[in-house]
Scaffold this active site. Structure first.
Site, PDB file in Angstrom:
ATOM      1  N   ASP A  79       0.918  -1.311   0.236  1.00  0.00           N
ATOM      2  CA  ASP A  79      -0.249   0.036  -0.071  1.00  0.00           C
ATOM      3  C   ASP A  79       0.603   1.065   0.171  1.00  0.00           C
ATOM      4  OD1 ASP A  79      -2.036   1.714  -0.058  1.00  0.00           O
ATOM      5  OD2 ASP A  79      -2.458   1.225   2.012  1.00  0.00           O
ATOM      6  N   HIS A 122      -2.377  -0.016  11.963  1.00  0.00           N
ATOM      7  CA  HIS A 122      -2.262  -1.234  11.551  1.00  0.00           C
ATOM      8  C   HIS A 122      -0.008  -1.422  11.118  1.00  0.00           C
ATOM      9  CE1 HIS A 122      -3.557   1.556   8.172  1.00  0.00           C
ATOM     10  NE2 HIS A 122      -2.427   1.246   7.694  1.00  0.00           N
ATOM     11  N   GLN A 187      -2.093  -5.894   5.569  1.00  0.00           N
ATOM     12  CA  GLN A 187      -2.147  -4.628   6.642  1.00  0.00           C
ATOM     13  C   GLN A 187      -3.145  -5.035   8.033  1.00  0.00           C
ATOM     14  OE1 GLN A 187      -3.428  -1.665   3.527  1.00  0.00           O
ATOM     15  NE2 GLN A 187      -1.625  -0.319   4.411  1.00  0.00           N
ATOM     16  N   ASP A 189      -4.519  -5.128  11.988  1.00  0.00           N
ATOM     17  CA  ASP A 189      -5.127  -4.415  12.610  1.00  0.00           C
ATOM     18  C   ASP A 189      -4.010  -4.816  13.720  1.00  0.00           C
ATOM     19  OD1 ASP A 189      -6.838  -3.345  10.644  1.00  0.00           O
ATOM     20  OD2 ASP A 189      -7.465  -1.999  12.025  1.00  0.00           O
ATOM     21  N   ARG A 217       1.030  13.069  10.447  1.00  0.00           N
ATOM     22  CA  ARG A 217       0.088  13.036   9.580  1.00  0.00           C
ATOM     23  C   ARG A 217      -0.436  11.782  10.269  1.00  0.00           C
ATOM     24  NH1 ARG A 217      -2.257   9.522   5.994  1.00  0.00           N
ATOM     25  NH2 ARG A 217      -4.305  10.266   4.651  1.00  0.00           N
ATOM     26  N   ASP A 219      -2.738   8.690  10.104  1.00  0.00           N
ATOM     27  CA  ASP A 219      -3.156   8.132   9.256  1.00  0.00           C
ATOM     28  C   ASP A 219      -4.547   7.045  10.024  1.00  0.00           C
ATOM     29  OD1 ASP A 219      -3.336   6.761   6.404  1.00  0.00           O
ATOM     30  OD2 ASP A 219      -2.724   4.502   7.627  1.00  0.00           O
ATOM     31  N   GLU A 226     -11.197  -0.947  17.997  1.00  0.00           N
ATOM     32  CA  GLU A 226     -13.100  -1.085  17.707  1.00  0.00           C
ATOM     33  C   GLU A 226     -13.465  -2.561  18.579  1.00  0.00           C
ATOM     34  OE1 GLU A 226      -9.730  -2.970  16.050  1.00  0.00           O
ATOM     35  OE2 GLU A 226     -10.662  -1.964  14.489  1.00  0.00           O
ATOM     36  N   GLU A 259      -6.254  12.405  10.275  1.00  0.00           N
ATOM     37  CA  GLU A 259      -7.004  11.572   9.253  1.00  0.00           C
ATOM     38  C   GLU A 259      -7.818  11.587   9.209  1.00  0.00           C
ATOM     39  OE1 GLU A 259      -6.534   9.286   4.532  1.00  0.00           O
ATOM     40  OE2 GLU A 259      -5.801   7.981   6.834  1.00  0.00           O
TER      41      GLU A 259
HETATM   42  C1  GLC Z   1      -5.272   6.276   5.125  1.00  0.00           C
HETATM   43  C2  GLC Z   1      -4.134   6.778   3.752  1.00  0.00           C
HETATM   44  C3  GLC Z   1      -4.304   5.840   2.360  1.00  0.00           C
HETATM   45  C4  GLC Z   1      -4.054   4.288   3.075  1.00  0.00           C
HETATM   46  C5  GLC Z   1      -4.782   3.926   3.840  1.00  0.00           C
HETATM   47  C6  GLC Z   1      -4.338   3.241   4.913  1.00  0.00           C
HETATM   48  O1  GLC Z   1      -6.546   6.376   3.936  1.00  0.00           O
HETATM   49  O2  GLC Z   1      -4.129   8.193   3.114  1.00  0.00           O
HETATM   50  O3  GLC Z   1      -3.609   6.206   1.270  1.00  0.00           O
HETATM   51  O4  GLC Z   1      -3.909   3.327   2.316  1.00  0.00           O
HETATM   52  O5  GLC Z   1      -4.176   4.998   5.091  1.00  0.00           O
HETATM   53  O6  GLC Z   1      -3.164   2.991   5.612  1.00  0.00           O
END
Ligand code: GLC
Ligand code: CA
Length: 529
Positions: A79, A122, A187, A189, A217, A219, A226, A259
């Site tokens: 990713d 993750h 990925q 968790d 930042r 993510d 959860e 985010e």
């Molecule tokens: C966020 C990132 C994205 C990524 C996802 C998983 O949304 O901006 O690019 O795939 O998290 O980490």
């Protein structure tokens, strides 16, 4: 020599004052860097940290105050780096820890900050934590991830985040159980109910803060915990974010941006306005502006920003963007209409919030068409720095990004959207961005001032006032490309005469009303007093 209309402030001194204060992040212009696609320094076709260092002068001249680096840690790249396999090192494709330290030093020497993408929800399946956890039902990390005998658990009512698959559970033949993942199967968790995971991930943040990064930042941060009660930003996740903020507070001048996952209000990411994130991405503006700004009515935009101010606690600052690595290039969202793109950027720079410019926005970079990792690669193609000499076959040319073969094909229209070509054209997107960024610089009203929307009798005109303690600015955005419009804002009560700093609209006053004349696709920014 004629006197200037208004005595001008020393903007450089103002900028220095605002950007060195505790609320620097409200006044800064952030630039989101996909290191892989900014600048290659060694001809392997992959952008890297030494390459980024060589472009810091360019970024400084553009008016950038802070960088957000998308993940730079080692990763199998399922990713694009959001699958971290080592939280305490640098991806060898990008360089070394010494290169990273050099980047920090070079940025700081220019007064530029650097924040890192912190991907804590993750890890990669390749992370040693997961490799150990999967070995057996009983090992020191057996409980570091979220395991189940069945592809689901009653206490985890969460599906995968849309676009990452159809199931959030994947069978692991080694352990003989399913593991949970909100994103790709590569990925898994982390299990935040385990206090060791909390301690280990906070320690990751501490590691980079000690190294000198200016913040993070965070993510997909709402997804940490959860429970049967829900999956996004549940109270335990809120508590974790507060601990992270406390940790951050121990280091002066650091900031973090969250985010969100969905399209709800960002308000829950700010807590009291002091105890969670300093900034959170405004997904509604970021994702949906194409819808607002390709339309003819200014009302939805005005409504959106009014609602944000209403919802957010004092001290909150939304992060405003018009595209990112996850969505279409702004040029696409604007349906290829340059004036729509410019409106979006003008609003991004002048509405309450901190602008996050995605690399290439300043060139209106076009989307690519090759997929290496996934279809989001369309918005992740390399920067175009130099014109191709006419004699050279375009296909073999690296456009100043690389001397080798780029890791992914360049986007469309490189001939007209490279920096060299745009620098020569006073009407280019690049020229427009230069003027926008310098307009915001050293003007407190845009970073931290109040907002007053001034409704007019013409639905195609967006008109608003930004004010700090001693300065007032009026912004005009026209939504019609074809015709002139005149709008009357009764009771606008503007402080005084207007000096136009940008654009082509006109602003006048009659009594307490303001009148704006807006050419087709017109705009204007005025200082009033
Ligand atoms: C966020 C990132 C994205 C990524 C996802 C998983 O949304 O901006 O690019 O795939 O998290 O980490
Ligand atoms: Ca390289």
């Amino acid at each position: 020599m004629a006197e200037p209309v208004y005595p001008e402030k020393d903007r450089a001194a103002e900028a220095a004052r605002l950007l060195s204060g505790p609320e620097w992040y409200r006044h800064a212009i952030f630039y989101q860097v996909y290191v892989r696609s900014l600048q290659d320094s060694n001809g392997d076709g992959i952008g890297d940290l030494p390459g980024l260092i060589s472009r810091l002068d360019y970024l400084q001249a553009l008016g950038v105050d802070a960088l957000w680096l998308m993940p730079v840690m080692p990763s199998p790249f399922a990713d694009s780096g959001y699958d971290v396999s080592d939280y305490r090192d640098i991806n060898p494709d990008y360089g070394t820890m010494a290169d990273f330290d050099a980047l920090l030093a070079a940025a700081h020497a220019r007064g530029m900050r650097v924040i890192l993408d912190l991907v804590l929800n993750h890890t990669s399946v390749a992370h040693p934590w997961f490799q150990q956890s999967r070995q057996s039902l009983k090992n020191p990390k057996a409980d570091w991830y979220v395991w189940s005998d069945a592809p689901g658990r009653p206490d985890i009512p969460c599906g995968p985040v849309p676009t990452f698959g159809t199931s959030a559970w994947t069978w692991d033949p080694v352990r003989g159980q399913y593991y949970f993942h909100r994103f790709y199967p590569a990925q898994p968790d982390l299990n935040y109910w385990n206090p060791d995971v909390v301690a280990a991930t906070l320690d990751v943040a501490r590691f980079w803060l000690d190294r000198g990064v200016d913040g993070f930042r965070c993510d997909a941060i709402g997804a940490l915990y959860e429970s049967a009660a829900g999956c996004d930003l549940i109270p335990e996740t809120v508590a974790y974010i507060k601990s992270l903020r406390q940790l951050l507070n121990a280091y002066p001048g650091r900031a973090m941006v969250g985010e969100p996952i969905g399209f709800g209000s960002e308000a829950p990411f700010f807590g009291s306005g002091q105890d969670m994130f300093q900034m959170a991405f405004d997904f509604n503006y970021g994702f949906l502006w194409g819808g607002y700004l390709n339309g003819a009515s200014a009302q939805p935009i005005a409504d959106h920003f009014a609602a944000v101010l209403q919802a957010n606690p004092p001290g909150a600052q939304n992060a405003l963007y018009i595209d990112s690595h996850d969505i279409r290039r702004a040029f696409q969202a604007a349906l290829g209409v340059e004036s729509h793109l410019r409106r979006a950027a003008l609003i991004q720079m002048t509405m309450p919030g901190t602008p996050f410019v995605y690399y290439g926005d300043e060139l209106a970079l076009r989307p690519g068409s090759e997929v290496v990792v996934d279809t989001r690669d369309f918005a992740r193609t390399p920067m175009l720095w130099k014109e191709a000499p006419p004699a050279l076959g375009r296909l073999d040319f690296g456009w100043g990004f690389t001397t080798g073969r780029p890791w992914i094909a360049f986007g469309a229209e490189p001939d007209s959207t490279n920096l060299e070509a745009e620098e020569l054209d006073p009407g280019s997107t690049y020229a427009f961005y230069r003027s926008l960024l310098s307009l915001r610089r050293g003007r407190e009203a845009f970073g931290a001032g109040s907002l007053r929307i001034l409704p007019t009798d013409d639905d195609s005109i967006l008109l608003y006032l930004r004010e700090s303690s001693d300065e007032s600015y009026v912004v005009v955005v026209g939504m019609d490309e074809k015709a002139w419009h005149t709008g009357l804002a009764a009771g606008a009560n503007l402080p005084g005469d207007a000096e136009r700093l940008l654009g082509d609209a006109q602003l006048a006053r009659t009594g307490t009303a303001a009148v704006v004349h807006v050419p087709p696709a017109g705009m204007g920014v005025f200082r009033v007093r």
